[in-house]
Design a protein around this motif. Structure first.
Motif, mmCIF file in Angstrom:
data_model
loop_
_atom_site.group_PDB
_atom_site.id
_atom_site.type_symbol
_atom_site.label_atom_id
_atom_site.label_comp_id
_atom_site.label_asym_id
_atom_site.label_seq_id
_atom_site.Cartn_x
_atom_site.Cartn_y
_atom_site.Cartn_z
ATOM 1 N N PHE A 144 0.723 -1.569 -0.110
ATOM 2 C CA PHE A 144 0.244 -0.105 -0.344
ATOM 3 C C PHE A 144 1.461 1.250 0.038
ATOM 4 O O PHE A 144 0.597 2.361 -0.476
ATOM 5 N N ARG A 145 1.744 1.175 0.722
ATOM 6 C CA ARG A 145 2.544 2.848 0.925
ATOM 7 C C ARG A 145 4.265 2.243 -0.673
ATOM 8 O O ARG A 145 4.662 3.675 0.133
ATOM 9 N N TRP A 146 4.213 1.644 -1.504
ATOM 10 C CA TRP A 146 4.871 1.875 -2.480
ATOM 11 C C TRP A 146 5.201 3.022 -3.240
ATOM 12 O O TRP A 146 5.979 3.270 -3.450
ATOM 13 N N PRO A 147 4.198 4.165 -3.385
ATOM 14 C CA PRO A 147 4.129 5.200 -3.768
ATOM 15 C C PRO A 147 4.756 6.050 -3.650
ATOM 16 O O PRO A 147 5.299 6.896 -4.188
ATOM 17 N N LEU A 148 5.229 5.830 -2.138
ATOM 18 C CA LEU A 148 6.165 6.700 -1.586
ATOM 19 C C LEU A 148 7.427 6.871 -1.853
ATOM 20 O O LEU A 148 8.466 7.080 -1.537
ATOM 21 N N LEU A 149 7.612 5.316 -2.784
ATOM 22 C CA LEU A 149 9.073 4.879 -3.254
ATOM 23 C C LEU A 149 9.221 5.814 -4.334
ATOM 24 O O LEU A 149 10.578 6.063 -4.722
ATOM 25 N N ALA A 150 8.370 6.708 -4.768
ATOM 26 C CA ALA A 150 8.637 7.273 -6.273
ATOM 27 C C ALA A 150 9.352 8.368 -6.705
ATOM 28 O O ALA A 150 10.101 8.580 -7.403
ATOM 29 N N PRO A 151 9.184 8.870 -5.684
ATOM 30 C CA PRO A 151 10.385 10.113 -5.882
ATOM 31 C C PRO A 151 11.764 10.432 -5.379
ATOM 32 O O PRO A 151 12.616 10.937 -6.020
ATOM 33 N N MET A 152 12.166 8.809 -4.736
ATOM 34 C CA MET A 152 13.026 8.751 -4.675
ATOM 35 C C MET A 152 13.573 7.704 -6.162
ATOM 36 O O MET A 152 14.680 8.212 -6.317
ATOM 37 N N LEU A 153 12.753 7.110 -6.272
ATOM 38 C CA LEU A 153 12.851 6.445 -7.381
ATOM 39 C C LEU A 153 13.879 7.576 -8.844
ATOM 40 O O LEU A 153 14.735 6.617 -9.432
ATOM 41 N N VAL A 154 12.675 7.997 -8.700
ATOM 42 C CA VAL A 154 12.515 9.215 -10.097
ATOM 43 C C VAL A 154 14.238 10.330 -10.099
ATOM 44 O O VAL A 154 15.004 9.895 -10.687
ATOM 45 N N ALA A 155 14.268 10.470 -8.245
ATOM 46 C CA ALA A 155 15.959 11.101 -8.516
ATOM 47 C C ALA A 155 17.170 10.428 -8.330
ATOM 48 O O ALA A 155 17.614 10.858 -9.535
ATOM 49 N N TRP A 156 16.905 8.777 -7.937
ATOM 50 C CA TRP A 156 17.693 7.803 -8.345
ATOM 51 C C TRP A 156 18.551 8.109 -10.093
ATOM 52 O O TRP A 156 18.884 8.565 -10.627
ATOM 53 N N ALA A 157 17.065 7.470 -10.715
ATOM 54 C CA ALA A 157 16.581 7.342 -12.079
ATOM 55 C C ALA A 157 17.402 8.413 -13.039
ATOM 56 O O ALA A 157 18.738 8.144 -14.005
ATOM 57 N N ASP A 158 17.032 10.185 -12.757
ATOM 58 C CA ASP A 158 17.603 10.860 -12.852
ATOM 59 C C ASP A 158 18.919 11.272 -13.203
ATOM 60 O O ASP A 158 19.419 11.810 -13.744
ATOM 61 N N GLU A 159 18.862 10.742 -11.777
ATOM 62 C CA GLU A 159 21.129 11.303 -11.826
ATOM 63 C C GLU A 159 22.466 9.777 -12.624
ATOM 64 O O GLU A 159 22.757 10.672 -12.480
ATOM 65 N N ALA A 160 21.284 8.788 -12.152
ATOM 66 C CA ALA A 160 22.143 8.141 -12.972
ATOM 67 C C ALA A 160 21.865 7.028 -13.847
ATOM 68 O O ALA A 160 23.070 7.090 -14.453
ATOM 69 N N LEU A 161 20.811 7.092 -14.542
ATOM 70 C CA LEU A 161 20.854 7.248 -15.989
ATOM 71 C C LEU A 161 20.289 8.439 -17.062
ATOM 72 O O LEU A 161 20.692 8.436 -17.983
ATOM 73 N N GLY A 162 20.220 9.990 -16.523
ATOM 74 C CA GLY A 162 20.343 10.894 -17.442
ATOM 75 C C GLY A 162 18.806 10.636 -17.856
ATOM 76 O O GLY A 162 17.821 10.161 -17.211
#
Length: 287
Positions: A269-287
């Protein structure tokens, strides 16, 4: 319901978002993409310009059951890779938690060509955690088949949802040769036996060290006896391009998700809380 036929199996899936960096999100356990939190996480990722695949692994949700392969997780990983190729998504960020983290790691290790990055959390480890998986995923089916045959397997609660949502699955279970099925369940259980040089079942540490993709590993809670903290820390050390981060919840999140009140909401139920962290990591690591 959208379906694709890959590796001889009918797989239920959904694509959320129309363009952008492709992601594949895999839940854990024998849970479906339709369990609360999975589609919501995908929707949050899609809002940032991602195209997100959620899917029912074989033996979950509305997809076909399948009792082939060296392990259940390996069979599911190969199915995910085939689905990504079938949908022509190209290199994809493979993400998942609990059993979904194991399937994601296996997918990336076995199919480097379709892996743009890897994000995993709640990775099962330790003797207790791994032995619990062996019993949870295969022990009940083995016992039922041994005592009473395949009719008894089809009647188990763990297969109720796959049969309800894909009625042909009952006959697929009944069609299994009892002797071969028992051998498969024992083979699948044996994969979870802890062994030197294999932190994650079915993935030699040497293969993890070769997985040169950007990776995000979320540290497990110290209180979590299934997804041990040291397992998350060790896998982050093995992956050559991994970063280890704290999750967006407290140390007792896994246990908290199993209270009667939380079970009404769902394990993810609380997995949507992961979205900002996942996005920030992807933007930094993957461009």
């Amino acid at each position: 319901m959208t379906r694709a036929r890959v590796n001889g199996l009918s797989i239920s899936y959904e694509l959320i978002g129309t363009t952008g960096q492709p992601w594949a999100v895999t839940p854990g356990g024998r849970y479906s993409k339709d369990d609360p939190g999975i589609r919501e996480l995908a929707t949050e990722l899609a809002r940032t310009g991602r195209r997100v695949l959620i899917w029912d692994r074989p033996n979950t949700g509305a997809s076909d059951v399948c009792f082939e392969g060296a392990s259940e997780s390996e069979m599911q990983a190969d199915t995910l890779a085939a689905l990504i190729r079938h949908l022509d998504l190209g290199p994809t960020v493979i993400a998942g938690g609990s059993g979904g983290s194991r399937v994601s790691l296996l997918t990336a290790a076995r199919h480097r060509d379709i892996t743009a990055g890897l994000a995993i959390w709640w990775l099962t480890g330790g003797v207790y955690g791994l032995m619990s998986l062996a019993v949870h995923y295969a022990g009940g089916s083995f016992t039922a088949a041994w005592r009473d045959g395949m009719e008894a397997v089809a009647a188990l609660p763990e297969w109720a949802v796959p049969i309800e949502r894909n009625p042909g699955n009952r006959q697929r279970i009944l069609d299994q040769d009892r002797g071969e099925f028992l051998a498969t369940m024992e083979r699948w259980m044996a994969v979870y036996c802890p062994r030197e040089g294999e932190l994650v079942p079915g993935v030699p540490d040497a293969d993890v060290r070769k997985l040169d993709v950007p990776a995000l590993v979320l540290r497990s809670g110290e209180s979590d006896r299934h997804h041990r903290r040291e397992t998350s820390e060790r896998i982050a050390e093995l992956l050559p391009r991994a970063v280890l981060r704290e999750p967006p919840w407290g140390d007792t999140e896994w246990e908290d998700r199993h209270t009667p009140e939380a079970q009404k909401e769902g394990l993810f139920f609380r997995w949507p809380l992961l979205a900002p962290m996942l996005v920030a990591w992807a933007d930094e690591a993957l461009g």
